[in-house]
Write a protein that holds these residues in place. Sequence first.
Motif, PDB file in Angstrom:
ATOM      1  N   GLN A   1       2.192   1.575  -3.503  1.00  0.00           N
ATOM      2  CA  GLN A   1       1.152   1.991  -4.438  1.00  0.00           C
ATOM      3  C   GLN A   1       0.892   3.495  -4.341  1.00  0.00           C
ATOM      4  O   GLN A   1       0.789   4.178  -5.356  1.00  0.00           O
ATOM      5  N   TYR A   2       0.813   4.013  -3.121  1.00  0.00           N
ATOM      6  CA  TYR A   2       0.586   5.450  -2.943  1.00  0.00           C
ATOM      7  C   TYR A   2       1.737   6.257  -3.541  1.00  0.00           C
ATOM      8  O   TYR A   2       1.509   7.214  -4.287  1.00  0.00           O
TER       9      TYR A   2
ATOM     10  N   ASP B   1       3.874   5.318  -5.857  1.00  0.00           N
ATOM     11  CA  ASP B   1       3.879   5.150  -7.322  1.00  0.00           C
ATOM     12  C   ASP B   1       2.802   6.011  -7.989  1.00  0.00           C
ATOM     13  O   ASP B   1       3.038   6.600  -9.049  1.00  0.00           O
TER      14      ASP B   1
ATOM     15  N   GLU C   1       0.817  -1.212   0.000  1.00  0.00           N
ATOM     16  CA  GLU C   1       0.000   0.000   0.000  1.00  0.00           C
ATOM     17  C   GLU C   1       0.853   1.265   0.000  1.00  0.00           C
ATOM     18  O   GLU C   1       0.511   2.246  -0.662  1.00  0.00           O
TER      19      GLU C   1
END
Length: 197
Positions: free
Chosen positions: A52-53, A55, A49
């Motif tokens: 992902q944030y 990226d 997570e």
Amino acid sequence: MDNCFSDLTQEFLSVAFHNILYYTRIYPPSIFETRRKYSIVVYRSIHPEVNQYIDLCLKTIAECLKSAQLSRIEFAITNNSYEPLVKFVFDFDKNSQYDETADAYLIQAEQNLRAFCLKLTTISNKLKNLPEDCSFSIYLHTNESTAVAMANNPDLEDFPLVEVESKHDELDKIFPLRSFSMRSYNIDTYAEFSFDT
């Protein structure tokens, strides 16, 4: 926008963001792995997570860079009320004196990026007084037309920008990190602290 600059900046910011998270200890050291970049050891999160944030933020930053409408990035370490305690600031300024033949092999650019990462290690002791319940936010300073264009970009619809309604003042103490040129831009980096280090 110079594609080389955009790619280099994204790569650099990715390294910077992960290393800032490592040195501020927002997350336990166990969620980081070591890698080599710029001929030194750097840290990268392995938490899905968090990655992902970061990226998605980098993807948005890339869009701002393509339109040449990014003036500043703030990586803010916040308390449980989302007030910044530390801000790592990256200011971008177009260099009108840019010579395309200068640093054609990006040797100086790599040395500057390595120096920035090494400077982060030297301020890690200033970050020991952070509370345990910290979080982080990434703020992009761009213009309204770029923000509207990105809001209508289908590639970014899963990660909409949110306009910050309140302005945060500069924090109490400023610690310079590194100022350098990369391709056609000058980049000034520094940290701002709101607490005693």
